[in-house]
Design a protein around this motif. Structure first.
Motif, PDB file in Angstrom:
ATOM      1  N   ASP A  26      -7.416   5.596   1.213  1.00  9.71           N
ATOM      2  CA  ASP A  26      -6.719   5.630  -0.068  1.00  9.71           C
ATOM      3  C   ASP A  26      -5.829   6.859  -0.178  1.00  9.71           C
ATOM      4  O   ASP A  26      -4.731   6.800  -0.731  1.00  9.71           O
ATOM      5  N   TYR A  80       5.626  -1.681  -7.732  1.00  4.12           N
ATOM      6  CA  TYR A  80       4.524  -1.829  -6.772  1.00  4.12           C
ATOM      7  C   TYR A  80       4.815  -2.908  -5.735  1.00  4.12           C
ATOM      8  O   TYR A  80       4.341  -2.830  -4.598  1.00  4.12           O
ATOM      9  N   LYS A 110      -2.551  -5.472  -5.340  1.00  7.40           N
ATOM     10  CA  LYS A 110      -3.338  -5.029  -6.491  1.00  7.40           C
ATOM     11  C   LYS A 110      -3.822  -3.590  -6.310  1.00  7.40           C
ATOM     12  O   LYS A 110      -3.883  -2.818  -7.265  1.00  7.40           O
ATOM     13  N   LYS A 111      -4.139  -3.237  -5.081  1.00  9.03           N
ATOM     14  CA  LYS A 111      -4.575  -1.869  -4.813  1.00  9.03           C
ATOM     15  C   LYS A 111      -3.421  -0.893  -4.987  1.00  9.03           C
ATOM     16  O   LYS A 111      -3.598   0.199  -5.550  1.00  9.03           O
ATOM     17  N   ARG A 156      -0.855  -1.332  -6.945  1.00  8.49           N
ATOM     18  CA  ARG A 156      -0.593  -1.229  -8.385  1.00  8.49           C
ATOM     19  C   ARG A 156      -1.626  -0.326  -9.066  1.00  8.49           C
ATOM     20  O   ARG A 156      -1.290   0.469  -9.950  1.00  8.49           O
ATOM     21  N   ARG A 157      -2.905  -0.445  -8.648  1.00  3.56           N
ATOM     22  CA  ARG A 157      -3.942   0.389  -9.243  1.00  3.56           C
ATOM     23  C   ARG A 157      -3.719   1.856  -8.941  1.00  3.56           C
ATOM     24  O   ARG A 157      -3.838   2.719  -9.826  1.00  3.56           O
ATOM     25  N   ARG A 171      -0.760   3.150 -10.954  1.00  6.48           N
ATOM     26  CA  ARG A 171      -1.071   3.301 -12.373  1.00  6.48           C
ATOM     27  C   ARG A 171      -2.015   4.476 -12.606  1.00  6.48           C
ATOM     28  O   ARG A 171      -1.856   5.232 -13.564  1.00  6.48           O
ATOM     29  N   THR A 172      -2.999   4.663 -11.725  1.00  8.12           N
ATOM     30  CA  THR A 172      -3.966   5.746 -11.889  1.00  8.12           C
ATOM     31  C   THR A 172      -3.315   7.110 -11.751  1.00  8.12           C
ATOM     32  O   THR A 172      -3.635   8.045 -12.496  1.00  8.12           O
TER      33      THR A 172
END
Length: 307
Positions: free
Chosen positions: A135, A154, A171-172, A174-175, A178-179
Motif C-alpha cells: 500500500d 482514480y 476501489k483500492k 479510490r480508497r 480519498r483517505t
C-alpha cells in the motif's frame, strides 16, 4: 415560536399542593412561569385523583420500555452468536469480524458486547488497520502520478498504474486517494465573452481621462458568465462608476447584442440618465449594439425628458 414545555406529574402535584396550602394563583404563575388556567386544571385533577392514575400508567410504560429494550438486546445477542457459527467465527479475519460488528450488529447491542461475542478486542475494533508495504508503494506512485497529472481521477490513475506494470483494484486506488486527500483538480471550462474581431465601428475610449464626481456621469459595462447546475449563463452588468452601484443587468443563455441592449434599456428606464452620461464598454461585438444605436439614443432622450 416558543418551545412547548412538558411538565412532570410530580411537578403538577407540587403546584396543586402549594395552591391547596393557600398560595394564590398569581403568585404560583409568576414563580413557576406558567399560566393560571393551567394551574386551575392541575388543581381540579389533583382533587379528582387523576394524577394517581397517570403515575401508575407512566410507571407501567417505563417498565414495558425496559422489558422491550432487554428483549431487543437478547435477540441481538442470540443473532450475533448464531450467525457467525454458520461460517465459523474462528475462520474469519480481523477485518471481517470488524466489518461484521460494525455493519451487522443488531440495534440495542453495544459494541463491547458485539466484540465479546465475535472474539474481537475493542481496541482492535477501533484501531485503523496499518497500511502494508504494498500500500505504501502504491500510495507513493499515486502521489507521483498526481503531481504530474493534477486532473487525473482514480480511473486514470489506475490505468497509469497498469501502464507502469502495477495492477491494482480501482476501489483500492479510490480508497487510498480519498483517505490521503489526493483528489484531482477540476479544470474550469474557459468561456470567451469578448469578440473583438468584428466589422462594426469601434469608438475611441472617451472614459480614459474622465473622473466622475457625481452619479450618472459614467456607466461602465461588461459581460461575464455564471456557473449554474445546468451549465452556465451569460450576464451583463452596468455599474455607476461614481457610486459602484448596479444600475442595470440582464441574463441570457446566448451571448449577442440583444443581451447588452436589454441591460442598457433596463438602466435607462430605472435611472433616466441626464444629458452627457457616458456608457463605456469593451470593444466586443456585443457592446457595439450593431444597428440599435439610433433607437437607444431616442430611448435615452425620452427617459431624460421624463425625469
Amino acid at each position: 415560536m416558543a418551545k412547548h414545555r412538558v411538565h412532570s406529574i410530580e411537578f403538577k402535584r407540587l403546584v396543586a399542593a402549594e395552591y391547596a396550602a393557600g398560595e394564590t394563583l398569581y403568585g404560583l404563575a409568576k414563580r413557576h412561569d406558567i399560566c393560571r388556567n393551567l394551574i386551575r386544571v392541575w388543581v381540579a385533577k389533583a382533587e379528582a385523583g387523576e394524577f394517581d392514575d397517570e403515575i401508575e400508567s407512566a410507571n407501567m410504560l417505563t417498565e414495558y420500555e425496559g422489558k422491550i429494550a432487554a428483549l431487543e438486546r437478547l435477540v441481538g445477542r442470540q443473532a450475533l452468536e448464531i450467525d457467525p457459527l454458520k461460517g465459523g467465527s474462528e475462520a474469519r479475519t480481523l477485518a471481517q469480524k470488524r466489518a461484521y460488528v460494525r455493519d451487522r450488529r443488531p440495534s440495542g447491542l453495544s459494541v463491547s458486547e458485539g466484540c465479546r461475542l465475535m472474539g474481537l478486542a475493542r481496541s482492535t475494533y477501533y484501531d485503523m488497520p496499518a497500511e502494508t508495504g504494498l500500500d505504501v508503494e502504491i500510495l507513493s506512485r499515486i502521489k507521483a502520478i498526481g503531481e504530474e497529472f493534477e486532473a487525473y481521477g482514480y480511473r486514470r490513475v489506475c490505468a497509469e498504474l497498469r501502464h507502469q506494470g502495477l495492477v491494482v483494484n480501482s476501489k483500492k486506488v479510490r480508497r487510498l486517494m480519498r483517505t490521503h486527500n489526493l483528489q484531482p483538480r477540476r479544470r474550469r471550462r474557459y468561456v470567451a465573452t469578448t469578440d473583438s474581431d468584428h466589422e462594426e465601428p469601434i469608438f475611441p475610449n472617451r472614459a480614459a481621462e474622465l473622473v466622475p464626481d457625481g452619479p450618472d456621469q459614467l456607466w461602465v459595462a461588461d459581460i461575464s458568465y455564471v456557473s449554474i447546475l445546468a451549465g452556465f449563463v451569460y450576464v451583463v452588468v452596468i455599474l455607476n462608476a461614481w457610486s459602484r452601484r448596479v444600475v442595470g443587468y440582464a441574463i441570457s443563455r446566448s451571448i449577442d447584442a440583444r443581451l447588452a441592449v436589454a441591460a442598457l434599456r433596463g438602466a435607462v428606464q430605472v435611472r433616466g440618465p441626464p444629458p452627457g452620461c457616458m456608457h463605456h464598454s469593451d470593444r466586443g461585438s456585443q457592446g457595439g449594439f450593431n444597428g440599435r444605436r439610433n433607437t437607444l439614443t431616442e430611448e435615452v432622450a425620452m427617459a431624460a425628458r421624463k425625469r
